[in-house]
Enzyme design. Structure first.
Site, mmCIF file in Angstrom:
data_model
loop_
_atom_site.group_PDB
_atom_site.id
_atom_site.type_symbol
_atom_site.label_atom_id
_atom_site.label_comp_id
_atom_site.label_asym_id
_atom_site.label_seq_id
_atom_site.Cartn_x
_atom_site.Cartn_y
_atom_site.Cartn_z
ATOM 1 N N GLY A 97 -27.251 0.708 -6.142
ATOM 2 C CA GLY A 97 -28.938 2.155 -5.899
ATOM 3 C C GLY A 97 -29.669 2.019 -6.684
ATOM 4 O O GLY A 97 -30.782 2.730 -6.088
ATOM 5 N N CYS A 151 -26.199 1.835 -10.329
ATOM 6 C CA CYS A 151 -26.563 -0.699 -10.465
ATOM 7 C C CYS A 151 -27.211 -0.972 -9.344
ATOM 8 O O CYS A 151 -28.606 -0.214 -9.562
ATOM 9 C CB CYS A 151 -24.585 -0.688 -10.010
ATOM 10 S SG CYS A 151 -24.536 -2.232 -10.742
ATOM 11 N N GLU A 170 3.401 -2.833 -13.714
ATOM 12 C CA GLU A 170 3.956 -2.919 -12.385
ATOM 13 C C GLU A 170 3.452 -4.000 -11.671
ATOM 14 O O GLU A 170 2.664 -4.721 -11.678
ATOM 15 C CB GLU A 170 2.551 -2.133 -11.489
ATOM 16 C CG GLU A 170 2.100 -2.237 -10.271
ATOM 17 C CD GLU A 170 0.289 -1.912 -9.442
ATOM 18 O OE1 GLU A 170 0.561 -1.382 -8.777
ATOM 19 O OE2 GLU A 170 0.330 -0.511 -10.640
ATOM 20 N N HIS A 172 -22.350 1.649 -14.330
ATOM 21 C CA HIS A 172 -21.786 1.897 -13.750
ATOM 22 C C HIS A 172 -20.626 3.668 -14.667
ATOM 23 O O HIS A 172 -19.110 3.616 -14.633
ATOM 24 C CB HIS A 172 -20.354 1.014 -13.367
ATOM 25 C CG HIS A 172 -20.651 0.347 -12.264
ATOM 26 N ND1 HIS A 172 -20.652 0.485 -10.742
ATOM 27 C CD2 HIS A 172 -21.166 -0.568 -13.118
ATOM 28 C CE1 HIS A 172 -21.405 -0.607 -10.137
ATOM 29 N NE2 HIS A 172 -21.477 -1.386 -11.338
ATOM 30 N N THR A 219 17.358 4.338 6.581
ATOM 31 C CA THR A 219 17.290 4.497 4.838
ATOM 32 C C THR A 219 17.309 2.482 5.700
ATOM 33 O O THR A 219 17.372 2.364 4.272
ATOM 34 C CB THR A 219 18.302 4.383 5.218
ATOM 35 O OG1 THR A 219 19.553 4.261 5.848
ATOM 36 C CG2 THR A 219 18.800 6.421 4.830
ATOM 37 N N GLU A 253 -19.200 5.812 -12.901
ATOM 38 C CA GLU A 253 -17.844 6.534 -12.213
ATOM 39 C C GLU A 253 -16.450 5.785 -13.064
ATOM 40 O O GLU A 253 -15.162 6.405 -13.138
ATOM 41 C CB GLU A 253 -17.620 5.954 -10.788
ATOM 42 C CG GLU A 253 -17.817 4.667 -10.459
ATOM 43 C CD GLU A 253 -18.792 3.944 -10.879
ATOM 44 O OE1 GLU A 253 -19.240 2.887 -9.892
ATOM 45 O OE2 GLU A 253 -20.338 4.407 -11.038
ATOM 46 N N SER A 284 0.511 -1.653 -0.235
ATOM 47 C CA SER A 284 -0.081 -0.042 0.123
ATOM 48 C C SER A 284 0.848 1.121 0.153
ATOM 49 O O SER A 284 0.467 2.572 1.042
ATOM 50 C CB SER A 284 -0.437 0.104 1.385
ATOM 51 O OG SER A 284 -2.006 -0.908 0.901
#
Length: 542
Positions: free
Chosen positions: A382, A380, A139, A514, A187, A516, A14
């Protein structure tokens, strides 16, 4: 020929590898390069589709229907390039494909092993389809030292030798903690992390060091010496006010310059960062503030709603206001009156979710918004809860419910068993597998001319991304519309409800998809921009 940048993480999880990768991609893009970002996840799930949001966070859905890691959302928002199913792979997917080949006899009797078969499959994935790009950023999920990540790390080590000289570099993201009792930044965690990375044959070219305060020059020299990295390549990554400040901050620290130098690109094109400064200034200097209540069931882990949070912020940018989020666990409304919680907000958003837990609280939230004329945005699940509320309260269908919660006499929301994807019929069975069986990816919808949502989009034909297994039962459409709930959007064949709205309400919209997932800081989604504008109007009435 594409150049490859492998981003690994150490010390703790994280730290923000996804944001760092997205920001670096945006910086290279700002210099005129074509970039692609990919995520290699070490867990054994084939994809995150069946994982609890409380464990994994948001499942980001691509246009082609892949259920992927939430970092792909960062990639899209920072670069504007739509991701696809070939931009995210997991250990589970790699093993599934290898075992299928073994069962078919494709390995001609060979003993199937991690090296070379698993690592070759990972390398093939990394290298596939990159002809049109200048840089490919990969990544690696997890933390160096995790046993799950070893095949991926071995694969990218091999790629360092397989690719032409100068064709790949390694960026290692670490943590430099501050020990308050000693009054020092340490470090040693970074040294140990790099030692672990070097033990498997990877020498990082650049260290990106997370810290909560500026790193003294002496400490940078120390890390340079002990980690065998150029001093200029020890880049501090300090905390910033918003993730959209990260590209500017990393450029200021010289990350993109050092990356290009590692590839021998000199002189490098100058970056065009004006739009990042504009976004940053818009967030830092709002002209007002609105409060939006998010009534959900995963509010204990904000990453479960990552794209939603960012889309609301984009709506704030579009309206020059700060969007303050009031997180409310929906179950609380099943025990307490919603009014004390919702009277102080300027808009209510009920996001997607699965299962019966907390559903009655979401229904009560929709009722509060409808009756108090408060802006309501149902996404959705909601939307489905808003429809059930309208069925019960406006249409008098007392037993209205969803078959997701069990058998129902009035299944206003029910399981989808078949739908059209383009010209092909897709079918699902109730007792089938859960993974990858929802209506996933981009689908077209037709909006009713003159409806509020058509006005917001400025069009009657739209394309949005879906992720759901249940739908509003169109058999109830006539009764619901007679009661005041308009079905303003339908699938092109007229079979699947896509949007609903209440005509005599300032802003009450539910969407099955969706939105968003397609919002960007430079291009806020029109629904979020309009919802926040309605919240601004509401704030002036209070």
């Amino acid at each position: 020929m594409a150049r490859y940048i492998f981003i690994t993480g150490g010390v703790v999880s994280s730290l923000g590898k996804g944001i760092a990768s997205a920001a670096l991609g945006a910086l290279l893009q700002a210099r005129g390069y074509r970039v692609r970002l990919r995520k290699l996840d070490p867990y054994l799930n084939v994809d995150p589709g069946t994982m609890s949001p409380l464990q994994h966070g948001e499942v980001f859905v691509t246009d082609d229907g892949a259920e992927t890691d939430l970092d792909l959302g960062h990639y899209e928002r920072f670069t504007g390039r739509p991701a696809n199913q070939m931009d995210n792979v997991t250990t589970g997917r790699i093993y599934k494909e290898i075992i299928a080949k073994e069962r078919r006899g494709d390995y001609l009797g060979a003993t199937v092993q991690v090296i070379p078969h698993v690592t070759d499959a990972i390398k093939a994935f990394v290298l596939d389809g990159n002809e049109e790009y200048d840089f490919v950023l990969c990544e690696i999920g997890g933390t160096v030292g995790d046993i799950e990540a070893m095949p991926f790390l071995e694969a990218i080590r091999q790629l360092g030798n397989d690719l032409p000289r100068g064709g790949a570099i390694y960026v290692h993201l670490t943590l430099m903690p501050y020990i308050a009792t000693a009054g020092e930044l340490k470090t040693k965690p970074t040294q140990h992390s790099v030692k672990e990375l070097r033990s498997i044959g990877i020498q990082p070219d650049i260290l990106l060091v997370r810290a909560d305060r500026p790193i003294p020059a002496d400490e940078r020299r120390k890390m340079s010496l002990f980690c065998n990295v150029r001093e200029t390549a020890v880049i501090q990554a300090l905390d910033v006010a918003t993730i959209y400040d990260v590209p500017i901050a990393y450029h200021h620290e010289g990350l993109d310059t050092e990356v290009l130098a590692a590839f021998g690109i000199d002189p490098a094109p100058k970056p065009q960062l004006q739009r990042w400064h504009q976004v940053s200034n818009g967030i830092r200097n709002p002209e007002g503030e609105v409060t939006i209540a998010i009534v959900g069931k995963y509010t204990g882990l904000k990453d479960a709603y990552k794209s939603l949070i960012e889309a609301l912020q984009h709506g704030g940018i579009a309206n020059q206001v700060k969007v303050k989020l009031d997180w409310i666990e929906s179950e609380i409304f099943e025990k307490e009156d919603p009014a004390p919680y919702l009277e102080r907000v300027h808009g209510i958003l009920v996001p997607g979710g699965f299962g019966e837990r907390g559903s009655e609280g979401k229904i009560l939230s929709a009722r509060f918004a409808r009756e108090r004329k408060l802006p309501y945005f149902g996404i959705c699940f909601g939307m489905q809860m808003a429809v059930i509320e309208a069925a019960r309260t406006l249409a008098g269908i007392d037993g209205a419910s969803s078959t997701e919660f069990g058998p129902s006499q009035e299944p206003v929301v029910g399981l989808m068993t078949e739908w059209m994807r383009g010209n092909e019929l897709e079918q699902r069975a109730a007792e089938g597998d859960l993974g990858g069986t929802m209506r996933l990816g981009s689908y077209k919808a037709s909006l009713k001319p003159g409806s509020k949502i058509a006005e917001i989009y400025g069009d009657t034909e739209i394309t949005e991304r879906h992720r759901h297994r249940y739908e509003v039962n169109r058999a109830y459409r006539e009764r619901l519309e007679a009661a005041g709930l308009s079905f303003a959007g339908m699938s092109p064949d007229g079979l699947l409800p896509e949007t609903v709205e209440i005509d005599d309400h300032p802003w009450f919209i539910g969407v099955q998809y969706h939105p968003e997932l397609k919002s960007r800081p430079f291009e806020p989604h029109p629904l979020f921009a309009s919802f926040i504008a309605a919240a601004v109007d509401q704030s002036r009435l209070v």
